[in-house]
Design an enzyme around this catalytic site. Structure first.
Site, PDB file in Angstrom:
ATOM      1  N   TYR A  11      -4.577 -13.136  15.190  1.00  0.00           N
ATOM      2  CA  TYR A  11      -4.053 -11.766  15.254  1.00  0.00           C
ATOM      3  C   TYR A  11      -3.718 -11.412  16.699  1.00  0.00           C
ATOM      4  CZ  TYR A  11      -5.889 -11.122  10.493  1.00  0.00           C
ATOM      5  OH  TYR A  11      -6.150 -11.230   9.140  1.00  0.00           O
ATOM      6  N   TYR A  44      -7.909  -8.245   0.744  1.00  0.00           N
ATOM      7  CA  TYR A  44      -7.035  -7.739   1.815  1.00  0.00           C
ATOM      8  C   TYR A  44      -5.773  -7.109   1.223  1.00  0.00           C
ATOM      9  CZ  TYR A  44      -4.251 -12.217   2.038  1.00  0.00           C
ATOM     10  OH  TYR A  44      -3.463 -13.317   1.789  1.00  0.00           O
ATOM     11  N   GLN A  51      -5.546   7.882   9.612  1.00  0.00           N
ATOM     12  CA  GLN A  51      -5.515   7.032   8.413  1.00  0.00           C
ATOM     13  C   GLN A  51      -6.928   6.604   8.016  1.00  0.00           C
ATOM     14  OE1 GLN A  51      -2.769   3.910   9.483  1.00  0.00           O
ATOM     15  NE2 GLN A  51      -0.997   5.066   8.754  1.00  0.00           N
TER      16      GLN A  51
HETATM   17  N1  LIG Z   1      -6.902 -13.411   5.275  1.00  0.00           N
HETATM   18  C1  LIG Z   1      -5.605 -13.165   5.340  1.00  0.00           C
HETATM   19  O1  LIG Z   1      -4.758 -14.055   5.209  1.00  0.00           O
HETATM   20  C2  LIG Z   1      -5.158 -11.740   5.556  1.00  0.00           C
HETATM   21  C3  LIG Z   1      -3.810 -11.374   5.334  1.00  0.00           C
HETATM   22  C4  LIG Z   1      -3.464 -10.036   5.528  1.00  0.00           C
HETATM   23  C5  LIG Z   1      -4.415  -9.122   5.944  1.00  0.00           C
HETATM   24  N2  LIG Z   1      -5.708  -9.508   6.161  1.00  0.00           N
HETATM   25  C6  LIG Z   1      -6.735  -8.569   6.639  1.00  0.00           C
HETATM   26  O2  LIG Z   1      -6.737  -7.426   5.806  1.00  0.00           O
HETATM   27  C7  LIG Z   1      -6.540  -6.269   6.608  1.00  0.00           C
HETATM   28  C8  LIG Z   1      -5.843  -5.195   5.826  1.00  0.00           C
HETATM   29  O3  LIG Z   1      -4.566  -5.659   5.416  1.00  0.00           O
HETATM   30  P1  LIG Z   1      -3.339  -4.673   5.369  1.00  0.00           P
HETATM   31  O4  LIG Z   1      -3.129  -4.074   6.696  1.00  0.00           O
HETATM   32  O5  LIG Z   1      -2.240  -5.423   4.734  1.00  0.00           O
HETATM   33  O6  LIG Z   1      -3.965  -3.567   4.348  1.00  0.00           O
HETATM   34  P2  LIG Z   1      -3.454  -2.248   3.653  1.00  0.00           P
HETATM   35  O7  LIG Z   1      -4.634  -1.340   3.700  1.00  0.00           O
HETATM   36  O8  LIG Z   1      -2.848  -2.554   2.339  1.00  0.00           O
HETATM   37  O9  LIG Z   1      -2.292  -1.690   4.587  1.00  0.00           O
HETATM   38  C9  LIG Z   1      -2.593  -1.060   5.795  1.00  0.00           C
HETATM   39  C10 LIG Z   1      -1.427  -0.182   6.212  1.00  0.00           C
HETATM   40  O10 LIG Z   1      -1.231   0.839   5.243  1.00  0.00           O
HETATM   41  C11 LIG Z   1      -0.854   2.020   5.910  1.00  0.00           C
HETATM   42  N3  LIG Z   1      -1.839   3.053   5.617  1.00  0.00           N
HETATM   43  C12 LIG Z   1      -3.162   3.027   5.859  1.00  0.00           C
HETATM   44  N4  LIG Z   1      -3.741   4.158   5.465  1.00  0.00           N
HETATM   45  C13 LIG Z   1      -2.768   4.919   4.976  1.00  0.00           C
HETATM   46  C14 LIG Z   1      -2.751   6.212   4.411  1.00  0.00           C
HETATM   47  N5  LIG Z   1      -3.864   6.933   4.292  1.00  0.00           N
HETATM   48  N6  LIG Z   1      -1.573   6.711   3.982  1.00  0.00           N
HETATM   49  C15 LIG Z   1      -0.452   5.991   4.089  1.00  0.00           C
HETATM   50  N7  LIG Z   1      -0.398   4.744   4.641  1.00  0.00           N
HETATM   51  C16 LIG Z   1      -1.551   4.225   5.063  1.00  0.00           C
HETATM   52  C17 LIG Z   1      -0.804   1.731   7.406  1.00  0.00           C
HETATM   53  O11 LIG Z   1       0.542   1.403   7.734  1.00  0.00           O
HETATM   54  P3  LIG Z   1       1.148   1.777   9.195  1.00  0.00           P
HETATM   55  O12 LIG Z   1       0.275   1.051  10.167  1.00  0.00           O
HETATM   56  O13 LIG Z   1       2.530   1.262   9.132  1.00  0.00           O
HETATM   57  O14 LIG Z   1       1.054   3.258   9.330  1.00  0.00           O
HETATM   58  C18 LIG Z   1      -1.710   0.529   7.509  1.00  0.00           C
HETATM   59  O15 LIG Z   1      -1.420  -0.289   8.622  1.00  0.00           O
HETATM   60  C19 LIG Z   1      -5.778  -6.786   7.830  1.00  0.00           C
HETATM   61  O16 LIG Z   1      -5.877  -5.920   8.936  1.00  0.00           O
HETATM   62  C20 LIG Z   1      -6.470  -8.095   8.068  1.00  0.00           C
HETATM   63  O17 LIG Z   1      -7.690  -7.868   8.739  1.00  0.00           O
HETATM   64  C21 LIG Z   1      -6.087 -10.805   5.965  1.00  0.00           C
END
Ligand SMILES: NC(=O)c1ccc[n+]([C@@H]2O[C@H](COP(=O)([O-])OP(=O)(O)OC[C@H]3O[C@@H](n4cnc5c(N)ncnc54)[C@H](OP(=O)(O)O)[C@@H]3O)[C@@H](O)[C@H]2O)c1
Length: 332
Positions: free
Chosen positions: A85, A227, A303
């Site tokens: 990351y 995730y 958020q």
């Molecule tokens: N193991 C793996 O291969 C893998 C892959 C992907 C992710 N992950 C892990 O999982 C974590 C979460 O994944 P993700 O970021 O895809 O999760 P997610 O929770 O589905 O999406 C997060 C995004 O949703 C938006 N958001 C958050 N709260 C909100 C709200 N209250 N209202 C509207 N939009 C909101 C934000 O977008 P904006 O930032 O654009 O505002 C935020 O960055 C990652 O940070 C990482 O640590 C792991």
């Protein structure tokens, strides 16, 4: 030492809140968690992932640190990062914030991941040491293999990880993006410890990976970390119409089916309004009701507050069943 199953049930009754006035343990708003294998640590039921948090531009760093600090203040105690990351920036920012955070940071569960480019045994130790240096720690609570690489036998990587676990540099070993068959192979290579977590893509709209491993993980007591639980905001009420902006943080697999998924998301939004809960609570509790721990992302403190408000509002079983049907396109 013999292998033992890690219970997959919450350590305390779901729905009960931890309330304490201790300075070292501020009010936690996330509730009971799951035992983390045999480590004696509790794996919180809801965590913050640090992938999209920073966008990794220098000008984003203050906002990133504020988001992270705010999450700690609000009682989030599970933080997920990875050496890939931001090419190590995410781990360094987490290390910086935690260095200044005091006792709250000491009780948090820190998870980082071994890159899929570092799975050869000779690469594993230097990769972990690099992560520990950036995090400012002598040990990581939970270390995941980020993703399997078909060119490297899983057993070789797992044996190298077990050696580091025996040295005490890793509290517990987990994997990510592993199928049930790959989990079997990984566990067979471990002699004295076991895989305690599999982190996979899992949300109301994107279920294939989670559905494939859920029966095996339940049976074997392996916790599933989900995730992208909010489908990058679509399941929190964003992008209900129009397009999703292009960019690394927005690259969701839903883009190709977007009009249909937006139509379903609008129906979920209506359902949430009728039920009197934030839309994100449908997404988060659809997972938590299955014994799965959602790992959300946030790029600003507000958020974090919105997600915690959604977590605190628990939809009824009937509402969650309807959300399940709507998300599958079986309703309306
Ligand atoms: N193991 C793996 O291969 C893998 C892959 C992907 C992710 N992950 C892990 O999982 C974590 C979460 O994944 P993700 O970021 O895809 O999760 P997610 O929770 O589905 O999406 C997060 C995004 O949703 C938006 N958001 C958050 N709260 C909100 C709200 N209250 N209202 C509207 N939009 C909101 C934000 O977008 P904006 O930032 O654009 O505002 C935020 O960055 C990652 O940070 C990482 O640590 C792991």
């Amino acid at each position: 030492m013999t292998k033992k199953k890690a219970p997959s049930q919450p350590a305390r009754k779901a729905g009960t809140r931890r309330r304490t006035t201790s300075v070292a343990r501020p009010v936690s708003e996330v509730g009971p968690g799951f035992p983390l294998g045999k480590t004696g640590k509790i794996h919180p039921p809801l965590g913050l992932g640090l992938w999209a948090l920073g966008r990794w531009r220098p000008e984003d760093e203050a906002r990133t640190k504020a988001t992270l600090g705010h999450a700690l203040e609000r009682g989030i105690r599970w933080f997920d990062t990875a050496e890939v990351y931001g090419a190590g920036r995410s781990e360094r920012i987490l290390g910086d914030v935690f260095y200044r955070a005091g006792p709250a940071a000491a009780e948090a569960l820190i998870v980082t991941k071994l890159s899929w480019e570092h799975l050869r045994p000779v690469q594993v130790r230097p990769a972990l040491l690099g992560s520990l240096q950036r995090l400012g720690r002598s040990k990581v609570d939970l270390y995941l293999v980020h993703s399997p690489d078909p060119r490297v036998p899983i057993a070789e990587t797992m044996s190298a990880l077990e050696a580091l676990w025996k040295e005490g540099k890793i509290g517990a070993i987990g994997v990510s993006n592993f199928s049930a068959a790959q989990l079997v192979e990984a566990r067979a290579a471990l002699r004295e410890t076991d895989v305690v977590v599999n982190q996979v893509l899992y949300n109301l709209f994107e279920r294939a990976d989670g559905d494939e491993v859920l029966p095996y993980c339940r049976q074997e007591g392996i916790l599933i970390e989900a995730y992208t639980p909010l489908a990058r905001g679509l399941l929190a009420g964003r992008y209900l119409s129009g397009s999703i902006p292009v960019g690394p943080a927005r690259s969701t697999g839903l883009r190709e089916q977007l009009p249909e998924m937006q139509a379903r998301a609008r129906r979920l939004h209506t359902l949430a309004e009728e039920a009197g809960v934030p839309m994100a609570s449908l997404a988060l509790h659809w997972l938590s009701e299955r014994g799965i721990a959602p790992l959300f992302g946030a790029s600003q403190p507000a958020q974090v507050d919105e997600v915690l408000a959604a977590w605190a509002a628990r939809p009824t079983a009937a509402v969650l069943a309807r959300a399940d049907a709507i998300a599958l396109g079986h309703d309306g």
